[in-house]
Design an enzyme around this catalytic site. Structure first.
Site, PDB file in Angstrom:
ATOM      1  N   CYS B  97       0.839  -1.204   0.000  1.00 16.35           N
ATOM      2  CA  CYS B  97       0.000   0.000   0.000  1.00 16.35           C
ATOM      3  C   CYS B  97       0.872   1.250   0.000  1.00 16.35           C
ATOM      4  CB  CYS B  97      -0.928  -0.011   1.214  1.00 16.35           C
ATOM      5  SG  CYS B  97      -1.935   1.463   1.388  1.00 16.35           S
ATOM      6  N   CYS B 193      -6.215  -4.004   7.088  1.00 15.00           N
ATOM      7  CA  CYS B 193      -7.406  -3.163   7.131  1.00 15.00           C
ATOM      8  C   CYS B 193      -8.545  -3.725   6.287  1.00 15.00           C
ATOM      9  CB  CYS B 193      -7.077  -1.735   6.728  1.00 15.00           C
ATOM     10  SG  CYS B 193      -6.636  -1.536   4.998  1.00 15.00           S
TER      11      CYS B 193
END
Ligand SMILES: Cc1ncc(COP(=O)(O)O)c(C=O)c1O
Lengths: 398, 357
Positions: B97, B193
């Protein structure tokens, strides 16, 4: 002169000083409008005078004015209230059809979708042409089909691209078939003449904060002969269709705003049309590749006078918005936002605009405080914003 | 300023404002399912987090926007995560990410809009060195995130700011409290997440389906059990093997090998896990590249792993690392990050491990 330009009056506009004054004045009085004593009666008087004032301005009967907590509630009441009532009076629990334009505001679209998902309603989305206009021929065909239709809802004017819909004709067609007709007129009030007596719709939504009144108050203006199942149960204050203690100060201010909107409609429309046309002309001349969305006839009666809506192919709308914000211009991507997350507009998609171009779009909408300074600021800021925003797209699509 | 709605990025934003920068807050919407949290969820990616971030921005009187990068995130991070597991690797999605979203999509977009830099609430430090900006460990060893920032290229580092690296988490929490940021008591987010329930195996099973195979003993070759998919196993893993019989010597057994083609998972004693050397592909050199002759550095292969002494050098487009102290249980797909003291030298994705000395 402010150093910022607010060009998002379709989202909400400035409160009128007279509306604020009426609001403050009414807030000084003690009393629940539903109480029977003197204090209650005087509060009730404020509510009923407001109701009569609004009815007179919109050329309808006071008994049809149902006050709500805004446009969203009025739309929910119209859509769900009509559906449930029609289903109940049909004597069977079998699903009914709902005709709705594909370009409705979420406050209509989502209750319609909800009816489909939770009540088994059969939804028929009425398509639009490239200018975002529904086809009355197609609506007539749909109305003629069986099985039973609970309601037809088509907004009077679209909030994103400003297209005005042929609601007079649709109301006639619905009447011929005995189908209740609802129209969301939130964007129309003050920009276009409204004669609800002549229109003959079963339900019309208006909202206060779009015309210079306070937030959180609106009305569903109904044909008193048409039944609505209530959404809110309680004291039955509004003809048993809507419950909840009247917000007398807000209603008083709302009535002042409606009076102002209707009394000044013609000159207001002329003023914002001139500003809008000036903006469109200059944007088309200075920004290469820009597209004007919606009805292209800027002098005709098919478009809200205060609405300009552009696509800037090759740019991200939300980058543009951010850059214009930094340059002192408040505008909108025009589409629905969930906690600020922009989505491709269902209106533009229904018009046949591709997803990428629809994400490259901005709405500028004018209101009574607008001036040529605002147009100048947008025209000055746009080329730079377009230039930078187009770089954000090329770097994103890598 | 990337604002997650959590404590760290909120304090970082406040510090950026105090430092006199012209700050714009941006919350990244990374999840396709836009939902509100249940108030207990560890914070990341719910609409509540976006609202928290907005309230912090209000408090700091800075403009605030939400950027929807959910498509990019789904493609570059989630799909990559699933694919890597399918290949029997063990990826680190936070690192991915940072590499593809926070310091590429976001940074590029910000630079295109003529911002100078992207600031985040990561715990790491940037030091201006002779050869350019250097990335160093944070002062707080428990919070140090330099490992997941090891994927930054020099150009990305040059446009990054980490305002928290010189302080401990306690100081940041106290500062959040003192500044009246409501997020001060929010729990840290540790989990992946996009798997908020923490059930990674279940998540992978939903995406990869059931791919049954055998669990085999490394010494006897005996089939000990069946499994539903190799993706549920990581080299070095001990728990959740659900072996019916204990090993002959009663010692615990570990996953030694995961073979995709035969879907065979091999288990055995921990000694077989010791890695003495590794090769990394797609190396990223943080400030300047290593040469072809070995240098003594420290190597770390997990976000909270212990760094061990190593000799490393560049060989073509590979990073070669000889571990002077073996590391037990390294899975392919993990990242190796090299350190010179506190300074990050570079990182690479582990493609080859050597287990014999
Ligand atoms: C066409 C339309 N309908 C309904 C609404 C909702 O009205 P309110 O904000 O009063 O709930 C709006 C405004 O957002 C609108 O533009």
């Amino acid at each position: 002169m402010s150093d910022r330009s607010y060009l998002d009056h379709a989202a909400t506009t400035a409160m009128l000083p007279d509306a604020r004054a009426a609001w403050l004045a009414a807030s000084e009085h003690l009393g629940n409008p539903s109480s029977l004593h003197a204090a209650g009666r005087s509060a009730r008087k404020v509510v009923e005078e407001s109701r009569e004032s609004i009815a007179a301005d919109l050329k309808t009967r006071p008994s049809g004015v149902i006050f709500t907590a805004g446009g969203t509630e009025a739309n929910n009441l119209a859509v769900k209230g009509l559906y449930w009532q029609r289903q109940q009076s049909s004597g069977s629990k079998s699903p009914m059809r709902v005709l709705a334009s594909a370009i409705e505001h979420h406050a209509v679209m989502d209750p319609v979708v909800w009816l489909g998902e939770h009540e088994g309603a059969i939804i028929e989305w009425l398509g639009v042409d490239h200018d975002a206009r529904v086809s009355t021929t197609k609506i007539a065909e749909s109305l003629a089909q069986k099985p039973a239709i609970a309601l037809c809802t088509v907004m009077w004017a679209n909030n994103e691209v400003g297209t005005i819909e042929p609601v007079e004709r649709i109301a006639e067609l619905c009447k011929e078939q005995g189908v209740p007709f609802h129209t969301d007129a939130v964007q129309v009030l003050g920009q276009v003449p409204m004669n609800l007596g002549a229109l003959g719709a079963d339900a019309v939504t208006i909202s206060s904060h779009k015309v210079g009144g306070p937030f959180g108050v609106g009305a569903l203006i109904v044909n008193p002969a048409t039944g609505f199942t209530p959404l809110l149960h309680g004291g039955g204050q509004e003809r048993d269709i809507r419950s909840g203690t009247f917000d007398a100060p807000a209603i008083a201010a709302f009535a002042v705003a409606v009076r102002h909107a209707v009394a000044h409609q013609e000159e207001h429309a002329r003023a914002i049309r001139d500003l809008r046309n000036n903006l469109v002309e200059r944007v088309l001349a200075t920004v290469p590749g820009v597209i004007l969305n919606g009805d292209p006839d800027l002098l005709g009666g098919g478009r809200l006078p205060g609405n300009a809506h552009f696509s800037f192919p090759g740019c991200e709308g939300d980058s543009m918005l951010m850059l214009l914000d930094a340059a002192g211009v408040d505008c909108s991507t025009g589409s629905a936002c969930t906690a600020g997350i922009p989505e491709a507009s269902h209106v533009l998609l229904a018009m046949g605009v591709d997803e990428r171009t629809s994400r490259a779009s901005l709405r500028f909408s004018f209101g009574y405080p607008s001036s040529s300074v605002d147009v100048d600021r947008v025209v000055a800021a746009l080329p730079g914003a377009v230039d930078r925003a187009s770089r954000t797209v090329s770097s994103r699509s890598k | 300023m990337a604002m997650s709605g959590g404590v760290d990025s909120s304090v970082a934003a406040a510090r950026m404002v105090d430092a006199g920068h012209e700050v714009v807050g941006v919350h990244l919407a990374l999840s396709r399912n836009k939902t509100y949290g249940d108030g207990r969820q560890r914070g990341c990616c719910t609409l509540d987090d976006a609202l928290d971030a907005r309230r912090v921005a209000d408090k700091l009187a800075i403009p605030f926007y939400v950027w929807d990068l959910s498509e990019e995130f789904a493609e570059a991070v989630i799909d990559d995560f699933i694919e890597e597991y399918r290949l029997g690797h063990t990826p680190n999605p936070c690192l991915r990410c940072n590499e593809t979203i926070k310091f590429t999509a976001v940074l590029e977009r910000a630079l295109a809009m003529e911002f100078d830099a992207v600031a985040t609430g990561h715990y790491a430090q940037i030091v201006q060195g002779a050869a350019g900006p250097e990335l160093h460990r944070a002062v707080d060893p428990d919070k140090d995130q330099s490992y997941v920032l090891g994927v930054l290229q020099p150009r990305q580092l040059a446009h990054s700011i980490f305002p928290l690296g010189a302080d401990t988490k306690d100081i940041i929490r106290a500062e959040a409290e003192a500044r009246g940021l409501l997020v001060a008591q929010k729990p840290d987010s540790h989990d992946i997440c996009f798997i908020p329930d923490g059930d990674t195996a279940g998540f992978l099973q939903r995406h990869l389906g059931s791919l049954p195979g055998e669990i085999v003993d490394s010494e006897s070759g005996e089939v000990l059990a069946e499994h539903d998919g190799t993706y549920a196993f990581t080299i070095g893993q001990r728990r959740g093997l659900q072996l019916s019989r204990p090993a002959a010597d009663g010692a615990p057994r570990y996953v030694i090998d995961v073979e995709i083609g035969s879907r065979r998972v091999t288990v055995g004693p921990p000694e077989l896990l010791d890695v003495y050397a590794l090769e990394g592909i797609k190396p990223i050199w943080t400030t300047s590249p290593l040469g072809e002759s070995p240098v003594e550095l420290l190597a770390q292969v997990r976000a909270h792993g212990v760094p061990v002494p190593a000799r490393a050098y560049a060989h073509g487009d590979r990073m070669m690392v000889e571990l002077l102290v073996p590391i037990r249980g390294i899975a392919l797909g993990q990242a190796v990050v090299l350190y010179d003291g506190t300074r990050v030298v570079g990182s690479a994705t582990i493609a080859v491990t050597t287990r014999a000395a």
